[in-house]
Design a protein around this motif. Structure first.
Motif, PDB file in Angstrom:
ATOM      1  N   ALA A 170     -12.631   9.771 -13.735  1.00  0.00           N
ATOM      2  CA  ALA A 170     -13.544   9.798 -12.587  1.00  0.00           C
ATOM      3  C   ALA A 170     -13.571   8.465 -11.840  1.00  0.00           C
ATOM      4  N   ILE A 171     -13.490   7.355 -12.561  1.00  0.00           N
ATOM      5  CA  ILE A 171     -13.603   6.048 -11.909  1.00  0.00           C
ATOM      6  C   ILE A 171     -12.421   5.782 -10.986  1.00  0.00           C
ATOM      7  N   MET A 172     -11.270   6.380 -11.281  1.00  0.00           N
ATOM      8  CA  MET A 172     -10.113   6.175 -10.411  1.00  0.00           C
ATOM      9  C   MET A 172     -10.336   6.828  -9.051  1.00  0.00           C
ATOM     10  N   ASP A 173     -10.960   7.999  -9.022  1.00  0.00           N
ATOM     11  CA  ASP A 173     -11.300   8.612  -7.743  1.00  0.00           C
ATOM     12  C   ASP A 173     -12.380   7.807  -7.025  1.00  0.00           C
TER      13      ASP A 173
ATOM     14  N   MET B 133       0.820  -1.209   0.000  1.00  0.00           N
ATOM     15  CA  MET B 133       0.000   0.000   0.000  1.00  0.00           C
ATOM     16  C   MET B 133       0.855   1.260   0.000  1.00  0.00           C
ATOM     17  N   MET B 134       2.088   1.159   0.490  1.00  0.00           N
ATOM     18  CA  MET B 134       2.970   2.310   0.561  1.00  0.00           C
ATOM     19  C   MET B 134       3.330   2.790  -0.846  1.00  0.00           C
ATOM     20  N   GLY B 135       3.686   4.050  -0.925  1.00  0.00           N
ATOM     21  CA  GLY B 135       4.191   4.571  -2.181  1.00  0.00           C
ATOM     22  C   GLY B 135       3.164   4.719  -3.275  1.00  0.00           C
ATOM     23  N   THR B 136       1.897   4.944  -2.906  1.00  0.00           N
ATOM     24  CA  THR B 136       0.859   5.175  -3.908  1.00  0.00           C
ATOM     25  C   THR B 136       0.333   6.597  -3.739  1.00  0.00           C
ATOM     26  N   ASP B 137      -0.692   6.954  -4.495  1.00  0.00           N
ATOM     27  CA  ASP B 137      -1.316   8.266  -4.322  1.00  0.00           C
ATOM     28  C   ASP B 137      -2.383   8.225  -3.235  1.00  0.00           C
ATOM     29  N   GLU B 138      -2.558   7.073  -2.608  1.00  0.00           N
ATOM     30  CA  GLU B 138      -3.584   6.860  -1.596  1.00  0.00           C
ATOM     31  C   GLU B 138      -2.985   6.748  -0.201  1.00  0.00           C
ATOM     32  N   ILE B 139      -1.865   6.053  -0.082  1.00  0.00           N
ATOM     33  CA  ILE B 139      -1.223   5.756   1.198  1.00  0.00           C
ATOM     34  C   ILE B 139       0.261   6.107   1.099  1.00  0.00           C
ATOM     35  N   GLN B 140       0.785   6.726   2.151  1.00  0.00           N
ATOM     36  CA  GLN B 140       2.220   6.991   2.244  1.00  0.00           C
ATOM     37  C   GLN B 140       2.680   6.659   3.658  1.00  0.00           C
ATOM     38  N   GLN B 141       3.965   6.539   3.857  1.00  0.00           N
ATOM     39  CA  GLN B 141       4.499   6.257   5.185  1.00  0.00           C
ATOM     40  C   GLN B 141       4.410   7.505   6.056  1.00  0.00           C
ATOM     41  N   GLY B 142       4.293   7.284   7.371  1.00  0.00           N
ATOM     42  CA  GLY B 142       4.270   8.386   8.314  1.00  0.00           C
ATOM     43  C   GLY B 142       5.609   9.095   8.367  1.00  0.00           C
ATOM     44  N   ALA B 143       5.603  10.335   8.833  1.00  0.00           N
ATOM     45  CA  ALA B 143       6.810  11.165   8.806  1.00  0.00           C
ATOM     46  C   ALA B 143       7.928  10.585   9.665  1.00  0.00           C
ATOM     47  N   PHE B 144       7.604  10.119  10.874  1.00  0.00           N
ATOM     48  CA  PHE B 144       8.655   9.559  11.724  1.00  0.00           C
ATOM     49  C   PHE B 144       9.220   8.287  11.116  1.00  0.00           C
ATOM     50  N   GLN B 145       8.364   7.494  10.486  1.00  0.00           N
ATOM     51  CA  GLN B 145       8.823   6.300   9.786  1.00  0.00           C
ATOM     52  C   GLN B 145       9.828   6.689   8.700  1.00  0.00           C
ATOM     53  N   MET B 146       9.530   7.734   7.948  1.00  0.00           N
ATOM     54  CA  MET B 146      10.422   8.164   6.873  1.00  0.00           C
ATOM     55  C   MET B 146      11.758   8.646   7.425  1.00  0.00           C
TER      56      MET B 146
ATOM     57  N   ARG C 156      -2.278  -0.950 -13.838  1.00  0.00           N
ATOM     58  CA  ARG C 156      -3.021  -1.452 -15.002  1.00  0.00           C
ATOM     59  C   ARG C 156      -3.577  -0.324 -15.862  1.00  0.00           C
ATOM     60  N   THR C 157      -3.819   0.867 -15.265  1.00  0.00           N
ATOM     61  CA  THR C 157      -4.355   1.990 -16.035  1.00  0.00           C
ATOM     62  C   THR C 157      -3.271   2.907 -16.586  1.00  0.00           C
ATOM     63  N   GLY C 158      -2.007   2.611 -16.263  1.00  0.00           N
ATOM     64  CA  GLY C 158      -0.911   3.438 -16.760  1.00  0.00           C
ATOM     65  C   GLY C 158      -0.789   4.776 -16.062  1.00  0.00           C
ATOM     66  N   LYS C 159      -1.400   4.924 -14.886  1.00  0.00           N
ATOM     67  CA  LYS C 159      -1.401   6.199 -14.170  1.00  0.00           C
ATOM     68  C   LYS C 159      -0.430   6.222 -12.989  1.00  0.00           C
ATOM     69  N   PHE C 160       0.359   5.179 -12.818  1.00  0.00           N
ATOM     70  CA  PHE C 160       1.148   5.025 -11.599  1.00  0.00           C
ATOM     71  C   PHE C 160       2.068   6.220 -11.365  1.00  0.00           C
ATOM     72  N   VAL C 161       2.978   6.488 -12.267  1.00  0.00           N
ATOM     73  CA  VAL C 161       3.969   7.539 -12.048  1.00  0.00           C
ATOM     74  C   VAL C 161       3.301   8.914 -11.980  1.00  0.00           C
ATOM     75  N   GLU C 162       2.373   9.168 -12.870  1.00  0.00           N
ATOM     76  CA  GLU C 162       1.716  10.483 -12.909  1.00  0.00           C
ATOM     77  C   GLU C 162       1.014  10.802 -11.595  1.00  0.00           C
ATOM     78  N   TYR C 163       0.207   9.889 -11.100  1.00  0.00           N
ATOM     79  CA  TYR C 163      -0.582  10.166  -9.904  1.00  0.00           C
ATOM     80  C   TYR C 163       0.253  10.130  -8.632  1.00  0.00           C
ATOM     81  N   VAL C 164       1.173   9.186  -8.529  1.00  0.00           N
ATOM     82  CA  VAL C 164       1.988   9.088  -7.314  1.00  0.00           C
ATOM     83  C   VAL C 164       2.889  10.319  -7.189  1.00  0.00           C
ATOM     84  N   LYS C 165       3.478  10.731  -8.270  1.00  0.00           N
ATOM     85  CA  LYS C 165       4.369  11.901  -8.248  1.00  0.00           C
ATOM     86  C   LYS C 165       3.628  13.160  -7.842  1.00  0.00           C
ATOM     87  N   ALA C 166       2.365  13.265  -8.226  1.00  0.00           N
ATOM     88  CA  ALA C 166       1.586  14.468  -7.930  1.00  0.00           C
ATOM     89  C   ALA C 166       0.967  14.453  -6.536  1.00  0.00           C
ATOM     90  N   ARG C 167       0.694  13.263  -5.968  1.00  0.00           N
ATOM     91  CA  ARG C 167      -0.147  13.188  -4.774  1.00  0.00           C
ATOM     92  C   ARG C 167       0.533  12.617  -3.541  1.00  0.00           C
TER      93      ARG C 167
END
Length: 520
Positions: free
Chosen positions: A448-451, A68-81, A469-480
């Motif tokens: 819209a379906i991704m949101d 789940m880490m490293g997506t546009d939905e979930i990231q690691q906590g600051a102290f963890q980082m 699978r949708t080809g949005k990995f780098v674009e969305y993760v980098k932005a969010r």
């Protein structure tokens, strides 16, 4: 992997001895060769139970959060980082994300023994004619489902992988195989599962519905380059099973008194009693809450992962949440007040995180388990014992997947109707007119379906796969993703993970020359 595979039969026998003592009193499996073991339905049943136990363990504790880490939905906590630079590479996508990262190696290694054990069952039961509807057919279907599901994940995360078809072991060895061959194999496994799994089964075990659902996901996820992506076939798979399930109130999905609802297609079964607890809350709760109220507060923890700002914010603040969507407050905790007292950051200022303190920013709520609270009747008093069931497949996921397929087939108005069914549940059964999806272009629907999938499936371990699978990995993760954005080092090759160095050292059929591009 080769060493793991060679040892798996010994592990399987140990599993038998631990789980089937009465049977073994009459017949010792240590005197049997593999062909005898894996053609004996009683021993296969025991082996399969062990596979299920090991499979659900993949979703426990910290290891259940890595993907789940490293997506546009979930990231690691600051102290963890700050405290774990190597693991921080999972969000920064920097040089720490490499073949020596143990967290990635563990994700590879924990899946292969189950793939291999399933392969042995499939070979053992598939050597002769299997009567449809028989016990042998059921077990063959379940083993095929497990192997197909795990290979699906492995192929999504690492690309080309070995194919564990033991009837062709001399030909295939332990080499990574071409993507088309890998996905052909996955689809064949899931089709066999759909044909042979029972319509109903014990909770936590595969059914025909689960197999059809995963076969549909395979058809819509297979890389375009394989020629196997087929939205019409995917839609047909979903149509075969959706009517057997029904949506329930969203809050019921996270109510531990209502496990395995009519929406559940497959859930991993847990309880708040060791060793059947999942330990997830220990990882996803708040460190500030823990410091203030102790382990006996059911939403305390250690901030290993937190929602991204995009995932917890309202639409008018640049996020995903619309007014009135009940999923928001079932999925994410915003308020940390506990029995009238509100925690502060004072006890954890020593962390010295500057402006990065996130211990009292929104947290994952879905897996909180009040049974572990010091005020609960259970007297467990420790959030480490959290034990809610964890959903693997459920109907709303399938409906949204089906809607994607309809949109890709040029049937966007029908797709919108399906999405509105899910959204109606999210508004408590009455969807305001202004919240109904109406006219959308095919491309606008794709965005819209991704949101919508994030709103519905937040922290259910599907986001990385959806992005890939949708080809949005780098674009969305980098932005969010905050840490990815700050680092600025993510590249297209980071869409899949590096092959672990330990695998290349232990498996003579995978060498550094076989490493995924971009990694060393």
């Amino acid at each position: 992997m080769k060493r793991t595979i060679k040892l798996s039969f010994v592990a399987g026998l140990a599993m038998f001895s631990a789980s089937c003592s009465n049977f073994l009193d009459e017949r010792s499996t240590t005197k049997l060769d593999e062909s005898q073991v894996y053609s004996d339905v009683n021993l296969v049943e025991t082996s399969l139970k062990g596979i299920y136990a090991n499979w659900k363990a993949v979703r426990t504790d910290e290891q259940g959060l890595i993907m789940m880490m490293g997506t546009d939905e979930i990231q690691q906590g600051a102290f963890q980082m700050k405290s774990d630079a190597q693991k921080g590479g999972l969000d920064r996508y920097d040089g720490n994300l490499n073949s020596n990262l143990n967290h990635i190696a563990n994700q590879w290694n924990i899946r292969w023994p189950m793939v291999n054990e399933s392969a042995k069952i499939i070979k053992g039961l598939g050597t002769g004619d299997v009567t449809p509807g028989s016990r042998e057919a059921k077990l063959l279907g379940e083993a095929s489902f497990v192997r197909g599901f795990l290979d699906f994940q492995l192929a999504m995360y690492w690309g080309e992988i070995p194919i564990r078809d033991l009837s062709r072991e001399g030909e295939l060895g332990f080499r990574r195989q071409p993507l088309k061959d890998v996905w052909t194999f996955i689809i064949a496994d899931l089709q066999r599962a759909a044909d042979n799994c029972p319509k109903t089964n014990d909770a936590g075990r595969a059914t025909a519905g689960a197999a059809w659902a995963m076969l549909g996901k395979a058809y819509m996820s297979a890389p375009v380059s394989t020629g196997l992506r087929d939205f019409a076939k995917a839609a047909a798979c979903f149509e075969k099973m959706m009517a057997d399930y029904s949506l329930v109130p969203y809050k019921d999905l996270w109510d531990y008194t209502k496990p395995n609802t009519t929406e559940a297609i497959l859930e991993f079964q847990f309880s708040p009693v060791y060793p059947n607890n999942n330990k997830i809350q220990f990882q996803i709760g708040s460190r500030a809450v823990q410091a203030f109220f102790g382990d006996g507060c059911f939403y305390s923890g250690y901030d290993k992962v937190v929602p991204t700002q995009y995932a917890y914010s309202s639409v008018d603040s640049g996020g995903i949440w619309e007014p009135g969507d009940q999923r928001r407050f079932e999925s994410i905790r915003y308020d940390f007040t506990y029995y009238g007292e509100t925690p502060t950051l004072d006890p954890i200022r020593w962390e010295d995180l500057g402006n990065d303190f996130d211990e009292l920013l929104p947290h994952v709520k879905k897996y909180e388990d009040f049974r572990t609270d010091k005020h609960a009747d259970n007297k467990i008093n420790n959030m480490w014992n959290s034990g809610k069931n964890i959903p693997v497949l459920r109907l709303a996921d399938v409906k949204l997947s089906y809607a994607e397929c309809l949109n890709e087939l040029g049937r966007t108005p029908e797709a919108i109707n399906i999405v509105n069914e899910v959204r109606t549940r999210a508004w408590g059964g009455v969807l305001p007119d202004e919240r109904k999806w109406k006219t959308l272009s095919q491309d606008a629907f794709r965005t819209a379906i991704m949101d919508e999938r994030m709103r519905e499936l937040f922290a259910e371990d599907w986001r990385r796969i959806d992005l890939i699978r949708t080809g949005k990995f780098v674009e969305y993760v980098k932005a969010r993703n905050k840490w990815t954005k700050l680092s600025g080092t993510i590249k297209d090759f980071n869409t899949i993970f590096p092959i672990p160095d330990t695998e290349m050292k232990l498996n003579g059929d995978i060498t550094p020359a076989d490493q995924n591009p971009g990694y060393n």
